[in-house]
Design an enzyme around this catalytic site. Structure first.
Site, PDB file in Angstrom:
ATOM      1  N   PHE A  48       0.743  -1.051  -0.090  1.00  0.00           N
ATOM      2  CA  PHE A  48       0.003   0.153  -0.145  1.00  0.00           C
ATOM      3  C   PHE A  48       0.952   1.302  -0.047  1.00  0.00           C
ATOM      4  O   PHE A  48       0.682   2.150   0.915  1.00  0.00           O
ATOM      5  CB  PHE A  48      -0.983   0.183   1.146  1.00  0.00           C
ATOM      6  CG  PHE A  48      -1.933  -1.222   1.070  1.00  0.00           C
ATOM      7  CD1 PHE A  48      -3.076  -0.900   0.305  1.00  0.00           C
ATOM      8  CD2 PHE A  48      -1.834  -2.337   1.667  1.00  0.00           C
ATOM      9  CE1 PHE A  48      -4.010  -2.014   0.298  1.00  0.00           C
ATOM     10  CE2 PHE A  48      -2.756  -3.309   1.695  1.00  0.00           C
ATOM     11  CZ  PHE A  48      -3.705  -3.195   0.806  1.00  0.00           C
ATOM     12  N   HIS A  49       1.788   1.260  -0.740  1.00  0.00           N
ATOM     13  CA  HIS A  49       2.617   2.503  -1.227  1.00  0.00           C
ATOM     14  C   HIS A  49       3.597   2.340  -2.382  1.00  0.00           C
ATOM     15  O   HIS A  49       3.297   1.314  -3.232  1.00  0.00           O
ATOM     16  CB  HIS A  49       3.673   2.414  -0.043  1.00  0.00           C
ATOM     17  CG  HIS A  49       4.523   1.273   0.244  1.00  0.00           C
ATOM     18  ND1 HIS A  49       4.641   0.495   0.915  1.00  0.00           N
ATOM     19  CD2 HIS A  49       5.824   1.139  -0.922  1.00  0.00           C
ATOM     20  CE1 HIS A  49       5.907  -0.505   0.579  1.00  0.00           C
ATOM     21  NE2 HIS A  49       6.204  -0.149  -0.488  1.00  0.00           N
ATOM     22  N   ALA A  50       3.948   3.572  -2.797  1.00  0.00           N
ATOM     23  CA  ALA A  50       4.568   3.854  -3.941  1.00  0.00           C
ATOM     24  C   ALA A  50       6.069   4.168  -3.730  1.00  0.00           C
ATOM     25  O   ALA A  50       6.038   4.868  -2.516  1.00  0.00           O
ATOM     26  CB  ALA A  50       4.149   4.558  -4.980  1.00  0.00           C
TER      27      ALA A  50
END
Ligand code: TYD
Length: 131
Positions: A48-50
């Site tokens: 749940f990140h970039a």
């Protein structure tokens, strides 16, 4: 096509299988960090990140899991279960991992050390930066 799976040669004989990954040859960057997750729950998705700059390649070394890749325009889900197949996670790709089998080991190779300032952990912030 967000999931550009790379299948690496398996050196196998009667003793089993071996996969060798060399930085800047098989892996298209210098490997500065390796991390892996295990003992994960199927109902506790992660990621749940970039990353703004980090380049990574993920391998499911045991068991199976699902990797979702999202470039802000489209979203793809990739089933991972082959230890010789790498999934690149390029900069500015939102990713989520889940549906882990109880024996799943997910290994990630990265081109830099851990840096929390390189993370975008908010999806709307990601969409703002990507567009
Ligand atoms: P996190 O990024 O939340 O994991 P995931 O991407 O699997 O959801 O990381 C979990 C914790 O581990 C968090 O406190 C940051 C820390 N961490 C490091 O210290 N070094 C690393 O290389 C990584 C990937 C995480």
């Amino acid at each position: 096509m967000l999931a550009n799976e790379l299948a690496f040669h398996v050196l196998g004989d009667e003793r089993g299988s071996l996969v060798a990954l060399e930085g800047e040859r098989d892996i298209p960057f210098e490997i500065k960090r390796v991390y892996y997750i295990y003992s994960v729950d199927s109902d506790k998705p992660r990621g749940f990140h970039a990353h703004r700059k980090l380049r990574q390649m993920a391998f499911c070394l045991a068991g199976s899991c699902t990797m979702i890749l999202d470039d802000g325009f489209s979203r793809e889900s990739v089933a991972m279960s082959k230890p010789n197949v790498g999934i690149p996670i390029d900069p500015m790709i939102w990713h989520e991992m889940g549906e882990f089998s109880s024996d799943c080991i997910l290994m990630v190779l990265a081109d830099d050390v851990y840096d929390e300032t390189d993370y975008i952990r908010d999806y709307s912030q990601f969409l703002e930066e990507v567009k």
